[in-house]
Write a protein that holds these residues in place. Sequence first.
Motif, PDB file in Angstrom:
ATOM      1  N   ARG A   8      58.314  39.897  31.528  1.00 40.26           N
ATOM      2  CA  ARG A   8      59.265  38.718  32.410  1.00 40.26           C
ATOM      3  C   ARG A   8      61.055  38.706  31.580  1.00 40.26           C
ATOM      4  O   ARG A   8      61.496  38.362  31.763  1.00 40.26           O
ATOM      5  CB  ARG A   8      58.778  37.703  32.737  1.00 40.26           C
ATOM      6  N   GLY A   9      60.712  38.232  29.999  1.00 40.82           N
ATOM      7  CA  GLY A   9      61.526  38.426  29.113  1.00 40.82           C
ATOM      8  C   GLY A   9      62.384  39.749  29.017  1.00 40.82           C
ATOM      9  O   GLY A   9      63.066  39.841  29.325  1.00 40.82           O
ATOM     10  N   ARG A  11      61.784  42.093  31.726  1.00 38.97           N
ATOM     11  CA  ARG A  11      62.572  42.256  33.386  1.00 38.97           C
ATOM     12  C   ARG A  11      64.512  41.286  33.194  1.00 38.97           C
ATOM     13  O   ARG A  11      64.835  42.370  33.422  1.00 38.97           O
ATOM     14  CB  ARG A  11      62.008  41.573  34.190  1.00 38.97           C
ATOM     15  N   SER A  12      64.402  40.345  32.438  1.00 40.18           N
ATOM     16  CA  SER A  12      64.927  39.843  32.858  1.00 40.18           C
ATOM     17  C   SER A  12      66.264  40.059  32.411  1.00 40.18           C
ATOM     18  O   SER A  12      67.242  39.867  32.888  1.00 40.18           O
ATOM     19  CB  SER A  12      64.610  37.798  32.140  1.00 40.18           C
ATOM     20  N   GLU A  15      67.649  43.323  33.805  1.00 35.77           N
ATOM     21  CA  GLU A  15      68.533  42.654  35.209  1.00 35.77           C
ATOM     22  C   GLU A  15      69.415  42.084  34.751  1.00 35.77           C
ATOM     23  O   GLU A  15      71.029  42.894  35.831  1.00 35.77           O
ATOM     24  CB  GLU A  15      67.363  41.935  35.887  1.00 35.77           C
ATOM     25  N   THR A  16      69.787  41.504  33.703  1.00 40.54           N
ATOM     26  CA  THR A  16      70.585  40.471  33.497  1.00 40.54           C
ATOM     27  C   THR A  16      72.258  41.512  33.367  1.00 40.54           C
ATOM     28  O   THR A  16      72.931  41.788  32.984  1.00 40.54           O
ATOM     29  CB  THR A  16      70.322  39.535  32.172  1.00 40.54           C
ATOM     30  N   MET A 186      67.287  37.435  26.211  1.00 39.99           N
ATOM     31  CA  MET A 186      67.085  37.188  27.280  1.00 39.99           C
ATOM     32  C   MET A 186      65.384  37.026  26.973  1.00 39.99           C
ATOM     33  O   MET A 186      64.909  35.597  27.079  1.00 39.99           O
ATOM     34  CB  MET A 186      66.972  37.648  28.695  1.00 39.99           C
ATOM     35  N   GLN A 190      62.966  33.805  27.438  1.00 42.47           N
ATOM     36  CA  GLN A 190      61.074  34.125  27.496  1.00 42.47           C
ATOM     37  C   GLN A 190      60.686  33.378  26.881  1.00 42.47           C
ATOM     38  O   GLN A 190      59.990  32.051  27.106  1.00 42.47           O
ATOM     39  CB  GLN A 190      61.372  34.972  27.996  1.00 42.47           C
ATOM     40  N   GLY A 235      74.242  35.795  30.998  1.00 46.90           N
ATOM     41  CA  GLY A 235      73.207  36.255  31.840  1.00 46.90           C
ATOM     42  C   GLY A 235      71.996  34.512  31.726  1.00 46.90           C
ATOM     43  O   GLY A 235      71.736  34.491  32.313  1.00 46.90           O
ATOM     44  N   GLN A 239      71.345  33.176  34.978  1.00 44.68           N
ATOM     45  CA  GLN A 239      69.260  32.504  35.414  1.00 44.68           C
ATOM     46  C   GLN A 239      69.070  31.276  35.242  1.00 44.68           C
ATOM     47  O   GLN A 239      68.406  30.872  36.300  1.00 44.68           O
ATOM     48  CB  GLN A 239      69.112  33.014  34.184  1.00 44.68           C
ATOM     49  N   ARG A 242      69.841  29.877  39.018  1.00 49.09           N
ATOM     50  CA  ARG A 242      69.439  30.248  39.767  1.00 49.09           C
ATOM     51  C   ARG A 242      68.626  28.871  39.805  1.00 49.09           C
ATOM     52  O   ARG A 242      67.757  28.413  40.810  1.00 49.09           O
ATOM     53  CB  ARG A 242      69.163  31.832  39.830  1.00 49.09           C
ATOM     54  N   GLU A 243      67.445  28.885  39.113  1.00 53.87           N
ATOM     55  CA  GLU A 243      66.268  27.615  38.235  1.00 53.87           C
ATOM     56  C   GLU A 243      66.816  26.411  38.733  1.00 53.87           C
ATOM     57  O   GLU A 243      66.209  25.812  39.309  1.00 53.87           O
ATOM     58  CB  GLU A 243      65.878  28.613  36.875  1.00 53.87           C
TER      59      GLU A 243
END
Length: 315
Positions: A8-9, A11-12, A15-16, A186, A190, A235, A239, A242-243
């Motif tokens: 996930r880290g 991917r984040s 994407e960022t 990122m 994570q 980033g 993030q 959003r969260e």
Amino acid sequence: MRKIDWRRGWRSGLETTWELTKVILPVTLVVSVLKYTPVIEWLVEGLTPLMGWFGLPGEAAVPLALGNLLNLYAAIGAILTMDLTVKQVLILAVMLSFSHNLLVETALCRRVGLNPFLVASVRIGLALISALLIHILWSGGGERASFGWVGAAEDVPEGWGEIILLALKTALTGALQLALVVIPLMIGIQVLKDIQVLDRFAGWMKPLMRPLGLDPRGAVTMAGGLLFGLAMGAGVIIQQAREQQFSRREMTLIILFLAACHAVVEDTLLFVPLGVNIFALLLIRLGAAIFLTVTVAWLWPKDRGASVSVRGDHA
């Protein structure tokens, strides 16, 4: 021990990096080309009459233009070639600390749903006001400034082919440098989230956030901007927006604080070769950020309206 979600880290981070590259790459490319056209010269000529108001020579418009259109590195490289006093160098350092890399950083602020004109106006306003106050209130610093090192001369490209190739190289290098910072950042974020360090950090920040009129939920966002800046820390900012689903008031206060005071380590240390008193520089930025944020928080009553919309999110 809690399990760390490395995938996930990554991917984040990817994407960022892609989101930021879509903004940074075209801006850097265009401005790098404009450097070798009369556009920058026209801009400098237009700003020259204003320089006298702040105790600066007309040529000081060059680093200010480069710093606002490109970055602090370009501005400092220009300052190193000039014959300035200690006071003039401090004024330039303060102005550039508040207002630099405007096109990229303002575009990134827009991604979290804020008015880009507001963010840019605040940063330019802080730069102008602080420069005017230093010019009027400080009578010292008249001795000639001495620099610790001199930037290397840059080869001037010949013809549009070389200009475009150099611009592409500059833009791609910038994107690569961004990826080398953002992806590990990122992943690190994570890791900190998985071991719940960020939750504890938010608790430690709580006594500092409330006097500023900020919700403790914004502690992680503040830390990202303070340590990594608006561009590199974008980033984290995107993030968290959003969260955490910040309200417009909360997001505005956070961005206004960071507009005045961000990347406190990197941006401050960059001025060491210029002989600037970095402690004074940091105190000026921090003081302006606190005063601005507290004032706006007091004038803007708390609301429970809809959260800001992060551009790129899907409904």
